[in-house]
Design an enzyme around this catalytic site. Structure first.
Site, PDB file in Angstrom:
ATOM      1  N   GLY A   1      -6.046   8.142  -2.236  1.00 30.17           N
ATOM      2  CA  GLY A   1      -4.657   7.771  -2.004  1.00 30.17           C
ATOM      3  C   GLY A   1      -3.914   7.352  -3.247  1.00 30.17           C
TER       4      GLY A   1
ATOM      5  N   GLY B   1      -3.935   2.669   0.911  1.00 27.37           N
ATOM      6  CA  GLY B   1      -3.887   3.991   0.285  1.00 27.37           C
ATOM      7  C   GLY B   1      -2.534   4.631   0.492  1.00 27.37           C
ATOM      8  CG  ASP B   2      -2.653   8.838   0.605  1.00 34.16           C
ATOM      9  OD1 ASP B   2      -3.649   8.168   0.941  1.00 34.16           O
ATOM     10  OD2 ASP B   2      -2.590  10.069   0.749  1.00 34.16           O
TER      11      ASP B   2
ATOM     12  CB  THR C   1      -7.279  10.557   6.118  1.00 37.12           C
ATOM     13  OG1 THR C   1      -7.839   9.365   5.567  1.00 37.12           O
ATOM     14  CG2 THR C   1      -5.797  10.344   6.388  1.00 37.12           C
TER      15      THR C   1
ATOM     16  NE  ARG D   1      -7.137   2.239  -1.417  1.00 32.49           N
ATOM     17  CZ  ARG D   1      -7.150   3.379  -0.749  1.00 32.49           C
ATOM     18  NH1 ARG D   1      -7.304   3.380   0.565  1.00 32.49           N
ATOM     19  NH2 ARG D   1      -7.020   4.516  -1.366  1.00 32.49           N
TER      20      ARG D   1
END
Ligand code: SD4
Length: 333
Positions: A248, A224-225, A194, A222
């Site tokens: 995340g 993540g962060d 990432t 879904r």
């Protein structure tokens, strides 16, 4: 200077000693980004920064570069979710706390620029899924084919053999050589990288960007962060900025990057602030933390940088007037 200290210095013949300039100097411009894949990303951002461009333009340029070039973890070349669909998450934040984000965006090449459009042309912060795609199309972003990249196909085929739902970001190979050992699946593919990047421009302003295809083989839908402001990215132009990579869900639970920036506000260095955030994750559930990776990266207003991770293997790339290198991050476990 206190008299006692002055006398001490005099006796050493150092009374006229001047503190080196760099103790107060702000190191700018500057760009840092997660992982070693950040080196060419920094080079793109640097083209903007060295010409006096804004940190915001710099981080967008860097993020666009990686969205175009990397397989596995960012952009449409990324690994798909468990339904075989690549869904992209991105966010951007500037020096005035303006921010924009997209989550679960399909078939659009540059989610970071869609995030910037959300920031600049809507009253909102985050658009998701179909709505984010519709917004992108309305704003002239072309619809790309939904076909997986070659490596995406290969990794997905491999995953389908067992179709085991084990959402995880693999920990870098601890047995690898040195700090830059890559994170590889058994089949030779990696599932992280990432891209989070933070820049300080010549005017002394901060901005940050994050872009990712997220956790490989996740449940469709879904997030993540990475597109969550305060989790995957936070910028406070008075204090500093932080970004994260890794699992995340763990970062969201502690509002990770907001935590890092608030710790810097209390006087911690970027590295110590990142360390404390990692400790929060580990202390919550040490057994679980031993199985996963999270890394934080931060810079402060003075241009000091630092990172910390739960496990060995996290690195960050840095480019300034004097440095252009990959730095290993310290780690807890
Ligand atoms: C996520 N934090 O989707 C991202 C994944 C990641 O390096 O950072 N990979 O949870």
């Amino acid at each position: 200077m206190q008299r006692r200290n002055f006398l001490k210095l005099s006796s050493l013949g150092l009374a006229s000693f001047q503190l080196p300039k760099w103790t107060n100097a702000v190191q700018k411009p500057l760009v840092v980004s997660t992982w070693d894949s950040g080196m060419p990303v920094n080079a793109e951002a640097w083209k903007v920064l060295e010409q006096g461009g804004s940190a915001l333009d710099a981080v967008e340029a860097g993020a666009r570069y990686i969205e175009d070039t990397i397989d596995c973890c960012v952009g449409l070349g990324g690994y798909p979710d468990r339904d075989g669909i690549v869904t992209l998450d991105a966010c951007i934040m500037d020096d005035k706390s303006n921010c924009g984000a997209v989550a679960g965006l399909e078939r659009i090449k540059h989610p970071i620029s869609v995030a910037r459009k959300v920031m600049e042309t809507t009253p909102h912060v985050l658009l998701v899924g179909d709505g984010a795609q519709k917004f992108a199309l309305q704003n002239g972003f072309p619809l790309e084919s939904g076909e997986l990249s070659e490596s995406g196909k290969k990794a997905y085929q491999k995953w389908l053999e067992k179709s085991q739902y084990k959402p995880e970001i693999n920990i870098e190979n601890k047995k690898g050589n040195g700090p830059f050992a890559p994170a590889f699946f058994e089949d030779g593919t990696a599932n992280h990288d990432t891209m989070g990047l933070l820049a300080l421009d010549q005017q002394g302003n901060l901005s940050g960007a994050v872009t990712t295809s997220g956790m490989a083989f996740k449940i469709h839908g879904r997030s993540g962060d990475s597109p969550i402001i305060g989790a995957g990215l936070f910028v406070d132009n008075e204090i500093g900025a932080a970004t994260s990579s890794g699992v995340g869900e763990e970062v969201i639970r502690i509002c990770g990057t907001h935590t890092v920036v608030e710790l810097m506000r209390q006087g911690l260095s970027p590295e110590m602030a990142c360390k404390k955030a990692c400790e929060r994750i580990v202390n919550r559930d040490p057994k679980k933390a031993a199985t996963l990776q999270v890394g934080f990266l931060a810079i402060n207003k003075k241009g000091e940088t630092g990172a910390y991770a739960i496990q060995k293997g996290f690195v960050f790339s840095m480019k300034s007037n004097t440095e252009n290198k990959i730095n290993p991050s310290k780690f807890l476990l």
